[in-house]
Scaffold this motif. Structure first.
Motif, PDB file in Angstrom:
ATOM      1  N   ALA A   1       0.859  -1.224  -0.014  1.00 27.44           N
ATOM      2  CA  ALA A   1      -0.011  -0.040  -0.038  1.00 27.44           C
ATOM      3  C   ALA A   1       0.811   1.217   0.174  1.00 27.44           C
ATOM      4  CB  ALA A   1      -0.983  -0.131   1.201  1.00 27.44           C
ATOM      5  N   LEU A   2       2.094   1.040   0.534  1.00 27.79           N
ATOM      6  CA  LEU A   2       3.088   2.229   0.731  1.00 27.79           C
ATOM      7  C   LEU A   2       3.872   2.528  -0.471  1.00 27.79           C
ATOM      8  CD1 LEU A   2       4.114   2.119   4.177  1.00 27.79           C
ATOM      9  CD2 LEU A   2       2.679   3.867   3.268  1.00 27.79           C
ATOM     10  N   LEU A   3       3.700   1.629  -1.388  1.00 24.53           N
ATOM     11  CA  LEU A   3       4.647   1.691  -2.776  1.00 24.53           C
ATOM     12  C   LEU A   3       4.160   2.763  -3.501  1.00 24.53           C
ATOM     13  CD1 LEU A   3       5.920  -2.015  -3.490  1.00 24.53           C
ATOM     14  CD2 LEU A   3       7.272   0.101  -2.744  1.00 24.53           C
ATOM     15  N   PRO A   4       2.961   2.653  -3.786  1.00 29.06           N
ATOM     16  CA  PRO A   4       2.651   3.868  -4.697  1.00 29.06           C
ATOM     17  C   PRO A   4       2.775   5.288  -4.241  1.00 29.06           C
ATOM     18  CG  PRO A   4       0.725   2.020  -4.681  1.00 29.06           C
ATOM     19  CD  PRO A   4       1.854   1.823  -3.564  1.00 29.06           C
ATOM     20  N   VAL A   5       2.441   5.453  -2.843  1.00 33.96           N
ATOM     21  CA  VAL A   5       2.938   6.497  -2.271  1.00 33.96           C
ATOM     22  C   VAL A   5       4.016   7.144  -2.249  1.00 33.96           C
ATOM     23  CG1 VAL A   5       2.586   7.778   0.117  1.00 33.96           C
ATOM     24  CG2 VAL A   5       0.840   6.191  -0.457  1.00 33.96           C
ATOM     25  N   LEU A   6       4.962   6.169  -2.100  1.00 32.84           N
ATOM     26  CA  LEU A   6       6.446   6.347  -2.273  1.00 32.84           C
ATOM     27  C   LEU A   6       6.767   7.099  -3.608  1.00 32.84           C
ATOM     28  CD1 LEU A   6       9.278   6.059  -1.177  1.00 32.84           C
ATOM     29  CD2 LEU A   6       9.385   3.679  -1.770  1.00 32.84           C
ATOM     30  N   ASP A   7       6.274   6.255  -4.613  1.00 34.29           N
ATOM     31  CA  ASP A   7       6.516   6.680  -6.035  1.00 34.29           C
ATOM     32  C   ASP A   7       6.032   7.851  -6.407  1.00 34.29           C
ATOM     33  OD1 ASP A   7       7.323   6.137  -8.666  1.00 34.29           O
ATOM     34  OD2 ASP A   7       5.276   5.388  -9.204  1.00 34.29           O
TER      35      ASP A   7
END
Length: 79
Positions: A26-32
């Motif tokens: 879930a955090l990967l798109p936010v990180l991107d």
């Protein structure tokens, strides 16, 4: 082999693993999005992904320890 699965179940490692993986994905798109907005290099993003991956192992160690200690319950009020 059954003993291993019983210990994994007792320490709730499967639940912790699934929870950590779900939060990480879930955090990967936010990180991107954040990396793109702030102009972070690909190396910085890769380092954060590696940190998240190694955090899984830290989480499993903590879950193993907590699961072992979490089974001890106090049955009455201590004075």
């Amino acid at each position: 082999m059954e003993e291993l699965f019983a210990r994994l179940k007792a320490h709730k490692l499967v639940q912790w693993t699934l929870g950590y993986v779900a939060v990480s994905f879930a955090l990967l798109p936010v990180l991107d999005i954040v990396a793109e907005r702030f102009g972070w290099s690909q190396t910085a993003v890769r380092c954060l992904i590696i940190a998240m991956t190694s955090g899984l192992f830290v989480t499993l160690v903590i879950a193993w320890y907590h699961g072992e200690r979490g089974e001890q319950r106090v049955t009455r009020t201590e004075h």
